[in-house]
Write an enzyme that holds these catalytic residues in place. Structure first.
Site, PDB file in Angstrom:
ATOM      1  N   GLY A 113      15.363  10.597 -35.704  1.00  0.00           N
ATOM      2  CA  GLY A 113      14.864  11.254 -34.496  1.00  0.00           C
ATOM      3  C   GLY A 113      15.649  10.846 -33.273  1.00  0.00           C
ATOM      4  O   GLY A 113      15.832  11.639 -32.340  1.00  0.00           O
ATOM      5  N   ALA A 114      16.124   9.610 -33.273  1.00  0.00           N
ATOM      6  CA  ALA A 114      16.864   9.138 -32.100  1.00  0.00           C
ATOM      7  C   ALA A 114      18.146   9.954 -31.910  1.00  0.00           C
ATOM      8  O   ALA A 114      18.566  10.213 -30.780  1.00  0.00           O
ATOM      9  CB  ALA A 114      17.174   7.654 -32.231  1.00  0.00           C
ATOM     10  N   GLY A 142       0.816  -1.216   0.000  1.00  0.00           N
ATOM     11  CA  GLY A 142       0.000   0.000   0.000  1.00  0.00           C
ATOM     12  C   GLY A 142       0.845   1.259   0.000  1.00  0.00           C
ATOM     13  O   GLY A 142       1.722   1.460  -0.850  1.00  0.00           O
ATOM     14  N   GLY A 143       0.595   2.112   0.980  1.00  0.00           N
ATOM     15  CA  GLY A 143       1.312   3.384   1.060  1.00  0.00           C
ATOM     16  C   GLY A 143       2.802   3.206   1.214  1.00  0.00           C
ATOM     17  O   GLY A 143       3.586   4.051   0.775  1.00  0.00           O
TER      18      GLY A 143
END
Ligand code: HXC
Length: 535
Positions: free
Chosen positions: A425-426, A190-191
């Site tokens: 683009g890389a 959980g937390g």
């Protein structure tokens, strides 16, 4: 009349106990603190040890410089009622908080004590953690959480949940202000799993630490799925699949020693630089191994780790997320004593392509370095983004944009070195000059282009090649023409997109010089509330 230097104890009231003196109060205090520090007793300690885990106090002894720990709120207790809680109010409420030193530098710490309510978090436990989080932020020192807890304390109901809310809010407030380090040393649910996710670094230990939002019992109840703690949220799962764990170790002692090492690479806060440490490794040491390490043929693989080890001081490289998205390598090393964040494509894994995992991993790393004044060195050998339906449909555009955003927003010194291929683009994303690298260097074997020659010729000359009497010859001629015109090693430098073509052996010296020059770099961004990165 003579006056004794030893004050006589006040007389006991008739029929009553002797009145307390400061000395007796001191003895009482010492006894209460001793009992508090022992915790729930030897049986609980044996159980903790039987699981291969140290107790919270033993962990602090390993983590901090000897004798440096100062505890606060060690006697704070919960005030919950019901479920028999009135009869069980241990000092400290299952978490040890305070500050100490690592190599003489102050750090704030909290350590869950799993022996007390499973290290779960109620109102008092949360308030203690809030206190050290506030002190760490206000005084500008790193915060280290030693996590071994079951999440919100069930018996205290909603105040436990609210306690986590307070931790989350503080973790975000301190984000990018002080380094926040989470060390996972037990089953964290959980937390206790969510709060580390908001911090900068997550360490885990194989077999003893797990992280999950809901544990195996809840999983079995809700979904019917039978799964072990380790299979659901063990260290290797988070180190190789989910990317939650930044570092994984086999035992607690090694893990805590590595936490100390990491702290030594970081500044105390975002107003400072990481501490420089000169090692005696000469800044101008030629990297003689590099010429033979990197094959000429761009299709042939090599291990980028070896390149990095040649470049950094004494070959010491502290790698982040070693087992996750291994097609990009990220980590810290020193170059002539200065800490640098190194981002490098890894030709050994998926040929070094950028994919969703690599983009996310590198984006987080770039952002972390930028937050803590760590200059960036980007070593490029990238064939492009990974093509395919899976990547497109899972959002490579969105995730790739995270890396682009992180680099474009980074104001720390940024140096790019292109080792071999840098396509499309890389190439731009891997900290090209066009997105803000301060300096860019390339080795003489560089191939910087929109795409590789074969791919480009297939697109541009497909019809011509098909119509040719000798298609293979035409194809080879066109490839040569493309290489000569757009892909030769001096093309980008002639256009001013690369600052210099350098001898590979001089890479370390060039980087040391560049980082020294850029150390005083100033860069400002336009005023705004905050950028809106594509999370
Ligand atoms: C109070 C708890 C507790 C809890 C365990 N204990 N979880 N006490 N609150 N949440 C107690 C047990 O009763 C036991 O007490 C002792 O801690 C050790 O627990 P075990 O189950 O014996 O240990 P182990 O087998 O190692 O299993 C550990 C565990 C499991 C995986 C953490 O206990 C578990 O699943 N607990 C529930 C976890 C959980 O669901 N937490 C709430 C999360 S909600 P005795 O007296 O017998 O020694 C949450 C929300 C926060 O945190 C907000 C998020 C956005």
């Amino acid at each position: 009349m003579t006056i004794s230097r030893e004050a006589a104890p006040p007389p006991a009231p008739p029929g009553g106990r002797p009145a307390a003196t400061l000395r007796s109060r001191v003895a009482e205090m010492a006894e209460r603190k001793r009992a508090a520090s022992e915790g729930p007793g030897p049986h609980a300690t044996r159980q903790q040890h039987a699981k291969g885990k140290l107790t919270a106090r033993e962990r602090l002894e390993v983590l901090l410089d000897p004798g440096s720990f100062r505890e606060i709120e060690g006697m704070r207790r919960h005030r919950a009622t019901g479920f028999g809680m009135e009869r069980k109010r241990p000092d400290g409420d299952g978490v040890i908080c305070g500050w100490g030193a690592i190599d003489g530098r102050r750090v704030f710490v909290y350590a869950h004590d799993f022996r007390v309510f499973g290290g779960s978090l109620g109102e008092a436990h949360a308030a203690k953690i809030h206190k050290v989080m506030d002190l760490a932020e206000q005084t500008g020192a790193p915060l280290i959480g030693l996590n071994d807890g079951a999440g919100a304390r069930i018996q205290e109901g909603v105040v436990g949940l609210a306690g986590y809310g307070g931790i989350f809010r503080r973790a975000v407030r301190s984000s990018g202000v002080i380094p926040q380090i989470s060390v996972m040393l037990g089953p964290c649910a959980g937390g206790a799993a969510y709060s580390p996710a908001l911090t900068d670094f997550v360490f885990m230990v194989r077999r003893t630490s797990q992280m999950f939002v809901t544990g195996p019992d809840v999983v079995a109840t809700v979904t019917g799925e039978e799964i072990t703690h380790e299979e659901l949220g063990g260290a290797d799962v988070h180190a190789s699949r989910s990317g939650v764990a930044t570092f994984v170790h086999d035992d607690e002692a090694t893990c805590l020693a590595e936490v100390r090492y990491l702290v030594g690479l970081l500044p105390a806060n975002n107003q400072e630089f990481p501490p420089p440490v000169r090692s005696g490794d000469p800044a101008d040491r030629p990297c003689t191994g590099l010429l033979d390490l990197v094959p000429d043929n761009p299709r042939h693989a090599y291990d980028m780790h070896r390149v990095i080890e040649e470049i950094v001081d004494d070959g010491d490289f502290f790698e982040f997320h070693e087992g996750w998205a291994a097609n990009v390598v990220c980590g810290l090393g020193r170059i002539d004593g200065r800490v640098a964040g190194i981002v490098a494509n890894q030709p050994m894994v998926l040929a070094g392509v950028l994919d969703i995992g690599a983009a996310e991993k590198a984006a987080r790393f770039v952002q972390t370095c930028d937050a803590f004044n760590i200059p960036l060195v980007t070593l490029v050998d990238v064939p492009g983004f990974l093509p395919g339906t899976a990547q497109e449909h899972e959002g490579i555009i969105r995730h790739g944009a995270k890396l682009l955003h992180a680099y474009c927003a980074a104001t720390v010194p940024r140096v790019q070195v292109i080792l071999r291929k840098a396509y499309g683009g890389a190439y731009i994303v891997m900290d090209s000059r066009s997105i803000g690298a301060d300096l860019s260097f390339a080795w003489p074997g560089n191939e910087i282009a929109v795409m590789g020659a074969e791919g480009a010729v297939n697109v541009l000359y497909r019809r011509e090649i098909a119509a040719s009497d000798c298609p293979e010859l035409t194809r080879l001629e066109r490839i040569e023409e493309y290489r000569d015109t757009l892909m030769h090693p001096y093309h980008a430098v002639e256009l001013g997109l690369v600052d210099d073509v350098i001898h590979p052996e001089s890479t370390r010296a060039v980087l040391a010089d560049a980082l020294a020059v850029l150390h005083t770099k100033r860069a400002a961004l336009p005023h705004r509330k905050h950028p809106n990165p594509p999370f």
